[in-house]
Design an enzyme around this catalytic site. Structure first.
Site, PDB file in Angstrom:
ATOM      1  N   HIS A 233       0.830  -1.216   0.000  1.00 36.14           N
ATOM      2  CA  HIS A 233       0.000   0.000   0.000  1.00 36.14           C
ATOM      3  C   HIS A 233       0.862   1.263   0.000  1.00 36.14           C
ATOM      4  CE1 HIS A 233      -3.436  -2.587   1.298  1.00 36.14           C
ATOM      5  NE2 HIS A 233      -2.449  -3.239   1.905  1.00 36.14           N
TER       6      HIS A 233
ATOM      7  N   SER B 272      15.131  21.168 -16.464  1.00 38.38           N
ATOM      8  CA  SER B 272      13.943  21.980 -16.718  1.00 38.38           C
ATOM      9  C   SER B 272      14.395  23.219 -17.474  1.00 38.38           C
ATOM     10  CB  SER B 272      13.324  22.381 -15.381  1.00 38.38           C
ATOM     11  OG  SER B 272      12.551  23.555 -15.553  1.00 38.38           O
TER      12      SER B 272
ATOM     13  N   LYS C 109      16.457  21.448 -11.360  1.00 44.41           N
ATOM     14  CA  LYS C 109      15.748  20.204 -11.652  1.00 44.41           C
ATOM     15  C   LYS C 109      16.591  19.180 -12.402  1.00 44.41           C
ATOM     16  CE  LYS C 109      11.844  19.263 -11.354  1.00 44.41           C
ATOM     17  NZ  LYS C 109      10.637  19.753 -12.010  1.00 44.41           N
TER      18      LYS C 109
ATOM     19  N   GLU D 251       9.984   7.969 -16.572  1.00 44.27           N
ATOM     20  CA  GLU D 251       8.601   8.425 -16.756  1.00 44.27           C
ATOM     21  C   GLU D 251       8.018   7.886 -18.056  1.00 44.27           C
ATOM     22  OE1 GLU D 251       8.079  12.800 -15.338  1.00 44.27           O
ATOM     23  OE2 GLU D 251      10.174  12.556 -15.875  1.00 44.27           O
TER      24      GLU D 251
END
Ligand code: ARG
Length: 455
Positions: free
Chosen positions: A151, A272, A278, A285
């Site tokens: 979980h 970024s 970043k 992804e």
């Protein structure tokens, strides 16, 4: 051509033509044509001189294709017609004999089966490389503790090696699914003709052997309408892409500052355009995002095949683009996953700190009571009370005094309690087969290496 008085409407041609995408069947089509021509000659259907010319001509066409010199003509509806057209331009009338005892229906089914087999093999090779990388990573991070999750809540600690090997077994099952895809392409469609067989006693088994098929398809109607092997590939690819997606998702999570368990190499990350600090794990992804695309290809083809009457229907032409896209997507993802994993860095301290959250030893404490003869269900309740009691006092479990412990759980032996809270003991107590204790992980590594060496 013969039957038609009027030319085709250009819009119809745009809809009907597959040359824009079935071009990549060319190598299989040529190989198939060579085997077919040899069979025709053996069976006395064409002469030796015809065969010689066809072989020479097909070699020339293959060269043009390989060197990107092949020019598609206006009337070339698909790759099969384009190759035959060009062959006939090069060698003359003998080229027109190649299509004897063959239809594009059994021809295209054969090309696609050959392509599926080649790419199932490629998927297995790429999976093998990925599994090998996982084994190497597991060996390098044998005894690094981290929390295991259920979980997405810290559940029980495990070793990173054990966690990485979990992915190994998922990819191993994928590899077995691609094995099955190879079996599914084992029966040669060629020789079925348009649908009913052909008017010559052809030697299908000869062609099968030339092209590496184990057997011939027994029923001509089934042979020209069968695309099960495409569904099988797409299904194996969808499951495999699902695993890559889960792996990618986990790496995204682990790369966050909140987790900080790993860092992907610069080569697989991007910055970024706005925020200088970043570093985004884009590769992970995108692994995460590609799976539904392949699932969509599978669902799409199921839709195309749904309710189709026997035998060949032009609908079947719609098998190719989803298949090609799934192949390209999956193979790229498998390559990226392997290279990204090979360069990943894990943070031993961050993982160990997260794994030292004592509350994840709760099951071990319950089992300590079980060893004193307390039924597990009861022990579960007692330890739950201890965890709550510690929480209410704002203390870690190990900070509870002997008095507090006695008050919360009189049955818990204080020495055993403290020993159980040693982090390594939670891990090393998982001695069951397939568990995370180091000795078991080592067994698992041996099994994994055996799998790699047998493949
Ligand atoms: N381009 C076609 C396909 O991919 C080849 C078979 C055409 N057969 C036919 N009877 N028109 O399915």
């Amino acid at each position: 051509m013969g039957r038609f008085r009027d030319p085709q409407d250009p819009l119809f041609q745009a809809l009907n033509s597959s040359i824009g995408f079935d071009y990549r069947l060319a190598p299989y089509d040529i190989e198939q044509s060579l085997a077919h021509a040899r069979m025709l000659q053996r069976s006395g259907i064409i002469g030796a001189e015809d065969l010689r010319q066809i072989e020479q001509g097909l070699a020339a066409v293959r060269e043009e294709i390989e060197q990107d010199r092949f020019v598609v003509a206006d009337g070339d509806e698909d790759i099969h017609m384009a190759i035959e057209r060009r062959l006939t331009e090069i060698i003359g009338p003998a080229g027109g004999r190649l299509h004897t005892a063959r239809s594009r229906n059994d021809q295209v089914a054969t090309d696609v089966a050959m392509l599926v087999r080649a790419h199932s093999l490629e998927a297995r090779t790429l999976l093998h490389a990925l599994m090998n990388t996982l084994v190497e990573l597991a060996e390098r991070h044998l005894d690094w503790p981290l929390p295991g999750y259920t979980h997405l809540q810290r559940a029980q600690p495990v070793y990173l090696s054990h966690h990485l090997l979990a992915w190994f077994w998922k990819f191993r099952r994928d590899s077995q699914r691609f094995n099955f895809c190879m079996t599914a392409t084992d029966e040669l469609p060629l020789g079925a003709g348009a649908l009913a067989g052909v008017n010559f006693d052809t030697e299908r088994m000869f062609v099968a052997e030339e092209l590496g098929f184990r057997a011939i398809a027994e029923n001509s109607l089934d042979a020209v309408s069968n695309r099960d092997f495409v569904l099988d590939y797409l299904s194996a690819a969808a499951t495999c892409a699902g695993h890559l997606s889960q792996l990618g998702g986990e790496i995204v999570l682990w790369s966050t500052s909140e987790f900080g368990f790993c860092r992907v190499a610069d080569a697989f990350a991007s910055g970024s355009s706005l925020m200088p600090q970043k570093k985004n794990p884009d590769a992970a992804e995108l692994l995460r995002a590609k799976a539904p695309r392949i699932v969509g290809r599978l669902a799409g083809l199921h839709g195309v095949l749904h309710g189709l009457p026997l035998t060949y229907n032009k609908d079947l032409q719609e098998d190719k683009e989803p298949l090609f896209d799934a192949i390209d997507t999956l193979e790229l993802c498998l390559r990226v996953a392997r290279d990204m994993l090979a360069g990943i860095e894990f943070d031993r301290e961050r993982m160990a700190a997260a794994a030292s959250d004592e509350s994840i030893a709760a099951t071990d404490l319950a089992d300590l009571l079980v060893r004193q003869g307390v039924p597990f269900r009861e022990a579960h309740g007692i330890v739950g009370g201890v965890v709550r009691g510690a929480e209410e006092r704002g203390k870690a479990l190990s900070e509870l005094t002997a008095d507090e412990l006695r008050e919360l759980a009189p049955a818990l032996p204080p020495d055993g309690f403290r020993a159980t809270l040693e982090q390594s003991s939670w891990l090393e107590s998982k001695v069951s087969e397939g568990g995370t204790a180091l000795a078991r992980v080592k067994d698992q590594l041996t099994a994994a290496r055996d799998v790699l060496s047998e493949a």
